[in-house]
Design an enzyme around this catalytic site. Sequence first.
Site, mmCIF file in Angstrom:
data_model
loop_
_atom_site.group_PDB
_atom_site.id
_atom_site.type_symbol
_atom_site.label_atom_id
_atom_site.label_comp_id
_atom_site.label_asym_id
_atom_site.label_seq_id
_atom_site.Cartn_x
_atom_site.Cartn_y
_atom_site.Cartn_z
ATOM 1 N N HIS A 73 37.432 43.312 43.597
ATOM 2 C CA HIS A 73 38.105 42.114 43.184
ATOM 3 C C HIS A 73 38.435 41.535 44.472
ATOM 4 C CE1 HIS A 73 38.602 42.495 38.896
ATOM 5 N NE2 HIS A 73 38.430 43.703 39.126
ATOM 6 N N PRO A 74 37.991 40.087 44.612
ATOM 7 C CA PRO A 74 38.492 39.360 45.672
ATOM 8 C C PRO A 74 40.129 39.177 45.652
ATOM 9 C CG PRO A 74 37.498 37.942 44.338
ATOM 10 C CD PRO A 74 37.220 39.158 43.743
ATOM 11 N N ARG A 88 35.946 31.196 38.370
ATOM 12 C CA ARG A 88 36.513 31.027 36.683
ATOM 13 C C ARG A 88 37.695 31.711 36.682
ATOM 14 N NH1 ARG A 88 32.197 32.387 33.952
ATOM 15 N NH2 ARG A 88 32.937 34.484 33.851
ATOM 16 N N PHE A 119 45.907 42.644 45.862
ATOM 17 C CA PHE A 119 46.773 42.312 44.579
ATOM 18 C C PHE A 119 45.801 42.163 43.581
ATOM 19 C CE2 PHE A 119 48.924 38.907 42.176
ATOM 20 C CZ PHE A 119 49.798 39.558 41.724
ATOM 21 N N ILE A 121 45.600 40.816 39.438
ATOM 22 C CA ILE A 121 46.516 40.238 38.261
ATOM 23 C C ILE A 121 45.302 39.790 37.527
ATOM 24 C CG2 ILE A 121 46.886 38.262 39.459
ATOM 25 C CD1 ILE A 121 49.822 38.221 37.964
ATOM 26 N N CYS A 122 45.634 39.784 36.064
ATOM 27 C CA CYS A 122 44.589 38.969 35.136
ATOM 28 C C CYS A 122 44.944 37.445 35.598
ATOM 29 C CB CYS A 122 44.886 39.352 33.751
ATOM 30 S SG CYS A 122 43.481 38.562 32.662
ATOM 31 N N ALA A 123 44.142 36.611 36.506
ATOM 32 C CA ALA A 123 44.555 35.538 36.821
ATOM 33 C C ALA A 123 44.028 34.475 35.668
ATOM 34 C CB ALA A 123 43.584 35.119 38.215
#
Length: 172
Positions: A73-74, A88, A119, A121-123
């Site tokens: 994950h970036p 997205r 960090f 998180i479901c963005a």
Amino acid sequence: MTSTSTPSGLARFNGLEESVARATLLEACAARAWADRLLAARPYATADDLYAASDAAMAELTAADLAEAMAGHPPIGRPKPGDPTSAREQRGMAGASDELRAQMLELNLAYQDRFGHVFLICATGRTGEQMRDAVQERLGNSPAQEREIVRAELGKINRIRLARIAAPVEED
């Protein structure tokens, strides 16, 4: 409109060669242990069965497995160039002010210094401000608390990505 005879994405996923199915899952979540557990449980009768298998696999991931997943994950505010999924999911940062982007960069670095990983998180559906507020709040967590929050957030992300895999296939 999809007809009832159109094969679903789930049927297509169930029928994929193992190496292709593994690659598909690893695009959703970089944790090999998670992908292995989902592969072992194929075929899935319903999308809910796939989600339940994902949730069960998430619950069993070790700290090392979680680290492997997070490495895929970036940082928030810096989606992977050329990756439409990353762009997205982080859409809430797309119109962020320069000030908010600078705050997120500073907070991302502080978070990485504190916890040793990005960090997560479901963005999806969150604004840049909501993500900033979340990282600020989570900086006060203990490493053990944060690991379980990351596990839950990763589970949400995986469900969203699995829903795309299981979605009905449109025929041309």
